[in-house]
Write an enzyme that holds these catalytic residues in place. Sequence first.
Site, PDB file in Angstrom:
ATOM      1  N   SER A   1      48.770  16.210  18.419  1.00 49.05           N
ATOM      2  CA  SER A   1      48.043  16.055  19.679  1.00 49.05           C
ATOM      3  C   SER A   1      47.572  14.618  19.841  1.00 49.05           C
ATOM      4  CB  SER A   1      46.835  16.992  19.684  1.00 49.05           C
ATOM      5  OG  SER A   1      45.974  16.669  20.744  1.00 49.05           O
TER       6      SER A   1
ATOM      7  N   TYR B   1      39.302  18.994  14.697  1.00 48.75           N
ATOM      8  CA  TYR B   1      40.613  19.127  15.348  1.00 48.75           C
ATOM      9  C   TYR B   1      41.356  17.782  15.368  1.00 48.75           C
ATOM     10  CZ  TYR B   1      44.121  20.301  18.874  1.00 48.75           C
ATOM     11  OH  TYR B   1      45.308  20.495  19.550  1.00 48.75           O
TER      12      TYR B   1
ATOM     13  N   GLY C   1      51.098  30.667  24.946  1.00 49.61           N
ATOM     14  CA  GLY C   1      51.142  29.267  25.380  1.00 49.61           C
ATOM     15  C   GLY C   1      52.468  28.542  25.183  1.00 49.61           C
ATOM     16  N   ILE C   2      52.374  27.369  24.563  1.00 50.93           N
ATOM     17  CA  ILE C   2      53.514  26.461  24.414  1.00 50.93           C
ATOM     18  C   ILE C   2      54.606  27.080  23.522  1.00 50.93           C
ATOM     19  CG2 ILE C   2      54.155  24.179  23.509  1.00 50.93           C
ATOM     20  CD1 ILE C   2      51.136  23.385  24.133  1.00 50.93           C
ATOM     21  N   GLY C   3      54.180  27.711  22.435  1.00 52.35           N
ATOM     22  CA  GLY C   3      55.141  28.307  21.501  1.00 52.35           C
ATOM     23  C   GLY C   3      55.936  29.421  22.158  1.00 52.35           C
TER      24      GLY C   3
ATOM     25  N   GLY D   1      53.422  30.491  15.911  1.00 50.38           N
ATOM     26  CA  GLY D   1      52.539  30.581  17.087  1.00 50.38           C
ATOM     27  C   GLY D   1      53.332  30.790  18.364  1.00 50.38           C
ATOM     28  N   ALA D   2      54.303  31.728  18.285  1.00 47.76           N
ATOM     29  CA  ALA D   2      55.183  31.945  19.439  1.00 47.76           C
ATOM     30  C   ALA D   2      54.604  32.962  20.426  1.00 47.76           C
ATOM     31  CB  ALA D   2      56.558  32.403  18.965  1.00 47.76           C
TER      32      ALA D   2
END
Length: 298
Positions: free
Chosen positions: A145, A171, A19-21, A15-16
Amino acid sequence: MSETNPARRVILITGATSGIGRAAAFALAKKGAHVIIHGRDEVKTDQLRREIIVACGHLQVDTIVADLFLLTEVRKMADHINERYKNLDVLINNAGGLMGTEREETPEGHEKTVALNLFAPFLLTELLLEKLKKSNDGRIINVSSVAHKHLAKPDFYDIENKKNYSVSKAYGDAKLFLILISQKLSRDLRTAGITNVTVNTLHPGLVASNFLGGSGLSSWVKFISKISVPFSKTSAQGAATIIYLATSNEVRGVSGKYFDNSRPVKVSARYNAVENENLVRDYCEKVAVSLLQNDPDK
Ligand SMILES: NC(=O)c1ccc[n+]([C@@H]2O[C@H](COP(=O)([O-])OP(=O)(O)OC[C@H]3O[C@@H](n4cnc5c(N)ncnc54)[C@H](OP(=O)(O)O)[C@@H]3O)[C@@H](O)[C@H]2O)c1
């Protein structure tokens, strides 16, 4: 912060592309790591590779494309990594997110939230574990999370929420399950005398990323996410704990912990029991075995 020498480390991050990745991939490449960036869209992932190369000034940036809703793609991704790379030092299972208001299944018949946030990191880790064991400082970093605390209402006999689905429950449950299987793997490795591979989880903070504006979310969730943007972290700030866990000497040998703001914090005690770890792990194994038995390419 004292760091391992990132220049010699091979780091795979899922998931790069957003966002965060994405922020973590840039930062790790800039520190000189050999990063393997995962995305689900080839064009987007290649474009990202070019941007990272310009920013970091070296060519040790590779791509891998897989749709992590599908365990067959996870398996192919792991095969590729195992064949192509001699070493793998850090696996960052970052891809994840909330799904839609209606329960949906992947073409393989699994609820989408659990498929992406739990089964994919479980299987990828299992299939890359031997490679990580060859590293003198192997690290598995699973992005969970704080939702495991506030949103989880798990039924350990209905992991895929067939009876009772809501976006937030699915989630929160999946992020809790990810913590439980990470703790179990950490303990199993120790029991087997393997001390050179650690497994930790983290909460990145509330981050203003695509995550908060997903098209499947209800207008209420979208509204809340919009008004919370001023209080949110940037993606770069959200990536800080991932980078810490991937590179800091302070966490060398530290395993089975859950981090927030680069500090170990307590996992919600409510469902944190070995019995629950075993139930989730057994379910993940059952799903993986069934996949491998039915995989036409195997
Ligand atoms: N943002 C927050 O406030 C927050 C809080 C707590 C935890 N987290 C966790 O942090 C992690 C990163 O989230 P983020 O905020 O950076 O979200 P994001 O901006 O939506 O990024 C998610 C990443 O996962 C990828 N992805 C999604 N579904 C995929 C699939 N089926 N196959 C392959 N890749 C897929 C996305 O690919 P595309 O670019 O192709 O969409 C993207 O690269 C997630 O695990 C999330 O649950 C986030």
